[in-house]
Design a protein around this motif. Structure first.
Motif, mmCIF file in Angstrom:
data_model
loop_
_atom_site.group_PDB
_atom_site.id
_atom_site.type_symbol
_atom_site.label_atom_id
_atom_site.label_comp_id
_atom_site.label_asym_id
_atom_site.label_seq_id
_atom_site.Cartn_x
_atom_site.Cartn_y
_atom_site.Cartn_z
ATOM 1 N N VAL A 203 11.179 -48.467 6.688
ATOM 2 C CA VAL A 203 12.474 -48.118 7.276
ATOM 3 C C VAL A 203 13.137 -49.335 7.904
ATOM 4 O O VAL A 203 12.483 -50.312 8.271
ATOM 5 C CB VAL A 203 12.320 -47.012 8.348
ATOM 6 N N HIS A 204 14.453 -49.236 8.030
ATOM 7 C CA HIS A 204 15.236 -50.205 8.787
ATOM 8 C C HIS A 204 15.093 -49.876 10.271
ATOM 9 O O HIS A 204 15.104 -48.714 10.663
ATOM 10 C CB HIS A 204 16.700 -50.124 8.350
ATOM 11 N N TYR A 205 14.984 -50.907 11.090
ATOM 12 C CA TYR A 205 14.739 -50.737 12.535
ATOM 13 C C TYR A 205 16.044 -50.355 13.228
ATOM 14 O O TYR A 205 16.726 -51.180 13.845
ATOM 15 C CB TYR A 205 14.181 -52.036 13.100
ATOM 16 N N THR A 206 16.396 -49.076 13.115
ATOM 17 C CA THR A 206 17.654 -48.608 13.687
ATOM 18 C C THR A 206 17.542 -47.147 14.102
ATOM 19 O O THR A 206 16.802 -46.375 13.490
ATOM 20 C CB THR A 206 18.807 -48.774 12.669
ATOM 21 N N GLY A 207 18.267 -46.772 15.148
ATOM 22 C CA GLY A 207 18.388 -45.383 15.566
ATOM 23 C C GLY A 207 17.076 -44.635 15.619
ATOM 24 O O GLY A 207 16.064 -45.127 16.125
ATOM 25 N N GLY A 208 17.080 -43.406 15.064
ATOM 26 C CA GLY A 208 15.893 -42.559 15.119
ATOM 27 C C GLY A 208 14.722 -43.083 14.321
ATOM 28 O O GLY A 208 13.575 -42.690 14.580
ATOM 29 N N LEU A 209 14.959 -43.966 13.360
ATOM 30 C CA LEU A 209 13.850 -44.569 12.617
ATOM 31 C C LEU A 209 13.020 -45.446 13.540
ATOM 32 O O LEU A 209 11.800 -45.563 13.393
ATOM 33 C CB LEU A 209 14.381 -45.386 11.440
ATOM 34 N N ARG A 210 13.692 -46.059 14.513
ATOM 35 C CA ARG A 210 13.010 -46.882 15.515
ATOM 36 C C ARG A 210 12.093 -46.026 16.392
ATOM 37 O O ARG A 210 11.062 -46.493 16.867
ATOM 38 C CB ARG A 210 14.080 -47.570 16.375
ATOM 39 N N ASP A 211 12.471 -44.763 16.588
ATOM 40 C CA ASP A 211 11.709 -43.861 17.463
ATOM 41 C C ASP A 211 10.545 -43.183 16.751
ATOM 42 O O ASP A 211 9.710 -42.558 17.415
ATOM 43 C CB ASP A 211 12.633 -42.766 18.028
ATOM 44 N N THR A 212 10.495 -43.278 15.437
ATOM 45 C CA THR A 212 9.517 -42.462 14.704
ATOM 46 C C THR A 212 8.531 -43.250 13.852
ATOM 47 O O THR A 212 7.497 -42.707 13.478
ATOM 48 C CB THR A 212 10.256 -41.453 13.789
ATOM 49 N N VAL A 213 8.841 -44.510 13.528
ATOM 50 C CA VAL A 213 7.962 -45.297 12.656
ATOM 51 C C VAL A 213 7.576 -46.594 13.369
ATOM 52 O O VAL A 213 8.442 -47.327 13.838
ATOM 53 C CB VAL A 213 8.648 -45.630 11.312
ATOM 54 N N LYS B 212 0.220 -39.078 9.153
ATOM 55 C CA LYS B 212 0.022 -37.626 9.051
ATOM 56 C C LYS B 212 -0.251 -36.987 10.412
ATOM 57 O O LYS B 212 0.068 -35.813 10.639
ATOM 58 C CB LYS B 212 -1.133 -37.333 8.092
ATOM 59 N N LYS B 213 -0.811 -37.753 11.339
ATOM 60 C CA LYS B 213 -1.114 -37.229 12.678
ATOM 61 C C LYS B 213 0.125 -37.104 13.561
ATOM 62 O O LYS B 213 0.109 -36.369 14.546
ATOM 63 C CB LYS B 213 -2.126 -38.142 13.377
ATOM 64 N N MET B 214 1.179 -37.834 13.236
ATOM 65 C CA MET B 214 2.370 -37.819 14.093
ATOM 66 C C MET B 214 2.981 -36.416 14.139
ATOM 67 O O MET B 214 3.055 -35.724 13.127
ATOM 68 C CB MET B 214 3.403 -38.826 13.587
ATOM 69 N N ARG B 215 3.423 -36.035 15.339
ATOM 70 C CA ARG B 215 4.023 -34.719 15.516
ATOM 71 C C ARG B 215 5.323 -34.853 16.302
ATOM 72 O O ARG B 215 5.337 -35.203 17.472
ATOM 73 C CB ARG B 215 3.059 -33.773 16.248
ATOM 74 N N PHE B 216 6.419 -34.560 15.609
ATOM 75 C CA PHE B 216 7.736 -34.551 16.238
ATOM 76 C C PHE B 216 8.158 -33.078 16.301
ATOM 77 O O PHE B 216 8.830 -32.574 15.400
ATOM 78 C CB PHE B 216 8.721 -35.377 15.415
ATOM 79 N N THR B 217 7.736 -32.388 17.334
ATOM 80 C CA THR B 217 7.857 -30.931 17.357
ATOM 81 C C THR B 217 9.168 -30.474 17.989
ATOM 82 O O THR B 217 9.686 -31.084 18.926
ATOM 83 C CB THR B 217 6.694 -30.292 18.126
ATOM 84 N N TRP B 218 9.675 -29.364 17.460
ATOM 85 C CA TRP B 218 10.845 -28.747 18.068
ATOM 86 C C TRP B 218 10.512 -28.161 19.433
ATOM 87 O O TRP B 218 11.396 -28.053 20.296
ATOM 88 C CB TRP B 218 11.412 -27.672 17.138
ATOM 89 N N GLU B 219 9.279 -27.791 19.636
ATOM 90 C CA GLU B 219 8.886 -27.270 20.959
ATOM 91 C C GLU B 219 9.189 -28.296 22.050
ATOM 92 O O GLU B 219 9.769 -27.981 23.093
ATOM 93 C CB GLU B 219 7.397 -26.919 20.957
ATOM 94 N N LYS B 220 8.805 -29.551 21.807
ATOM 95 C CA LYS B 220 9.057 -30.619 22.769
ATOM 96 C C LYS B 220 10.552 -30.898 22.902
ATOM 97 O O LYS B 220 11.087 -31.042 24.010
ATOM 98 C CB LYS B 220 8.325 -31.890 22.336
ATOM 99 N N SER B 221 11.247 -30.958 21.763
ATOM 100 C CA SER B 221 12.679 -31.268 21.778
ATOM 101 C C SER B 221 13.476 -30.192 22.506
ATOM 102 O O SER B 221 14.340 -30.505 23.336
ATOM 103 C CB SER B 221 13.201 -31.426 20.350
#
Length: 515
Positions: free
Chosen positions: A434-444, A491-500
């Motif tokens: 990914v390019h280091y920008t926006g939400g990609l920076r927060d997830t990868v 695969k272990k990463m969890r970006f859950t709607w519960e937290k959001s």
């Protein structure tokens, strides 16, 4: 029980009502609110098609252009039922399906002309529906992008809708680059034409760059009780001015965003992803699914103009049924400047990547439709390079197969408010570049859950994108232990709607959670 109303242009909880990530959010957040014991109503335009199997709920009469307009609210059946989540579409004959995902219009000569008209009608009808109690007594209205911000204009200035002032309004920014700018006057799609009875407060409504225009994205930012970006890093990005093409920031609205931030109204909260009850593809079916999709597209009259290319793509795929490639790199996205600017401006970079893949018996799959110039460019590269598979159509089965079976998911987005594709690929244990920008920076995270490229100048970015791609292939070829570790971490990463949604309750909705 808190009673919510979500107002949006897209809702993937109902069939055939999605063009991008907004549809995912409008599908998933109400479901999570339901888990917390609250009630949600979701309304989108019918686009002259989504109401056909619905149940007529209410006729609405309201004034626009000095005359009475009539619209109809239909209740519709979602793909999946959830307790206390209700879905509606609003039908009016002028709210037509557009060229983009059968929703949005592409007015190249006068941007937003047709869409502004249909969303003015839609928003005014929704204001009338709230006034008439169609959704009960509403506590919180959650608006999404410029298509719905006119409700805030009506709330502030329309005497018939003073009742809206008693409701908390939240505004989510999904894509700041698309702003819905229209003239104040002297145009059929102008605010003055549709609301002749309202004196225009041009100082508060105008776009600072175009003083004779209203900016509907800016209205959302200026008038909402809380403003939301779909990732923390995108919030930080848009507080700064853009510096094209190296950096996409506030797109002319950074002053409005800085003011909202100083007032404590601007929040960056990462979107979530689903990790249960997901639509799953069958393993090993990617090429068969794609060939089947191409066969069906070839029967469609609307795709006759590109039948030769579709047949060409199918022929390229047939050998993979018996001898699949060793490495699959893939991207799924609308073909826009945001998603593929690097490849369109620097096609040599894409060709260099294809040549690198060819050395290891690898292919690059891009699935998408959109900008005709991008489609033409990718078709030309497909004819010239046998390991570039351009799937110029949309198919849920093929998309699910790509997320499941690619070895590397590639997101070279010029900017990215959040991004859902990287989450879907990571959910299957497939690392992303990914390019280091926006939400990609927060997830990868580079060399931990995936791979990241960046650079100070545009040329640096292109150079580093190719260099990181070399790193990816070197790992895949020579360091299986590290490669498997990155896959496992992804695969272990969890970006859950519960937290959001917990953060939504605290910051956007100003509520205490029920559960």
């Amino acid at each position: 029980m808190t009673n919510f109303l979500f107002v949006a242009a897209e809702n993937d909880a109902i069939p055939n009502c999605k063009a991008g990530g907004m549809g995912d959010v409008v599908r998933d957040v109400p479901r999570q609110i339901s888990v917390k014991g609250d009630k949600v109503h979701v309304i989108v335009p019918a686009y002259s098609r989504l109401h056909l199997n619905g149940i007529l709920l209410q006729q609405l009469n309201f004034r626009l252009r000095g005359m009475v307009y009539t619209a109809f609210v239909y209740k519709v059946i979602p793909k999946k039922e959830f307790p206390n989540v209700h879905h509606y579409v609003l039908h009016h004959s002028e709210i037509q399906a557009g060229e983009i995902a059968h929703m949005y219009h592409n007015d190249s000569e006068e941007p937003f002309y047709t869409d502004a008209i249909k969303f003015i009608i839609f928003c005014t009808a929704v204001a009338e529906a709230i006034k008439k109690g169609v959704f009960g007594s509403v506590d919180i209205v959650h608006l999404h992008d410029w298509h719905t911000s006119l409700l805030l204009f009506l709330r502030a200035y329309h005497s018939s809708y003073n009742n809206l002032r008693d409701i908390r309004f939240v505004y989510s920014i999904h894509n700041l680059a698309i702003q819905g700018i229209r003239p104040f006057t002297d145009n059929y799609a102008s605010i003055a034409n549709w609301f002749p009875e309202i004196p225009l407060d041009t100082e508060k409504l105008m776009d600072q760059r175009y003083p004779d225009c209203i900016n509907l994205m800016a209205i959302g930012i200026r008038f909402a009780d809380a403003v939301h970006t779909v990732s923390p890093s995108y919030k930080e990005d848009i507080l700064r001015p853009s510096r094209l093409p190296e950096f996409i920031g506030g797109e002319g609205l950074e002053n409005d965003l800085q003011k909202a931030d100083k007032e404590g109204r601007l929040f960056g909260i990462l979107n979530g992803s689903n990790y249960s009850q997901i639509r799953e593809a069958k393993k090993g079916a990617i090429y068969l699914n794609t060939i089947n999709a191409i066969f069906h597209w070839l029967q469609e009259e609307s795709k006759k103009y590109k039948a030769d290319f579709l047949a060409h793509t199918g022929e390229k795929l047939v050998p993979f049924l018996s001898e699949p490639p060793r490495f699959v790199c893939a991207s799924v996205a609308r073909l826009t400047e945001q998603k593929f600017y690097f490849f369109k401006r620097s096609p040599k970079a894409l060709i260099a990547i294809l040549q690198k893949l060819e050395k290891i018996n690898g292919i690059f799959i891009i699935l998408g439709t959109g900008d005709p110039d991008y489609e033409k460019s990718f078709r030309e590269i497909s004819y010239a390079h046998k390991n570039f598979i351009f799937i110029n159509g949309q198919s849920e089965d093929v998309i699910d197969s790509i997320y499941l079976e690619c070895d590397l998911y590639f997101m070279p987005s010029l900017f990215e408010p959040c991004g859902i594709s990287q989450m879907l690929a990571m959910r299957n244990g497939n690392p992303c570049l990914v390019h280091y920008t926006g939400g990609l920076r927060d997830t990868v995270t580079h060399m931990e859950t995936g791979f990241v490229f960046d650079g100070t100048t545009y040329n640096d970015k292109i150079k580093n994108m190719k260099a990181v791609f070399d790193e990816v292939l070197a790992l895949f070829e020579k360091d299986k232990k590290k490669w498997d570790a990155i896959r496992a971490n992804a695969k272990k990463m969890r970006f859950t709607w519960e937290k959001s949604v917990s953060a939504y309750y605290k910051n956007l909705y100003a509520l205490k959670e029920n559960t």
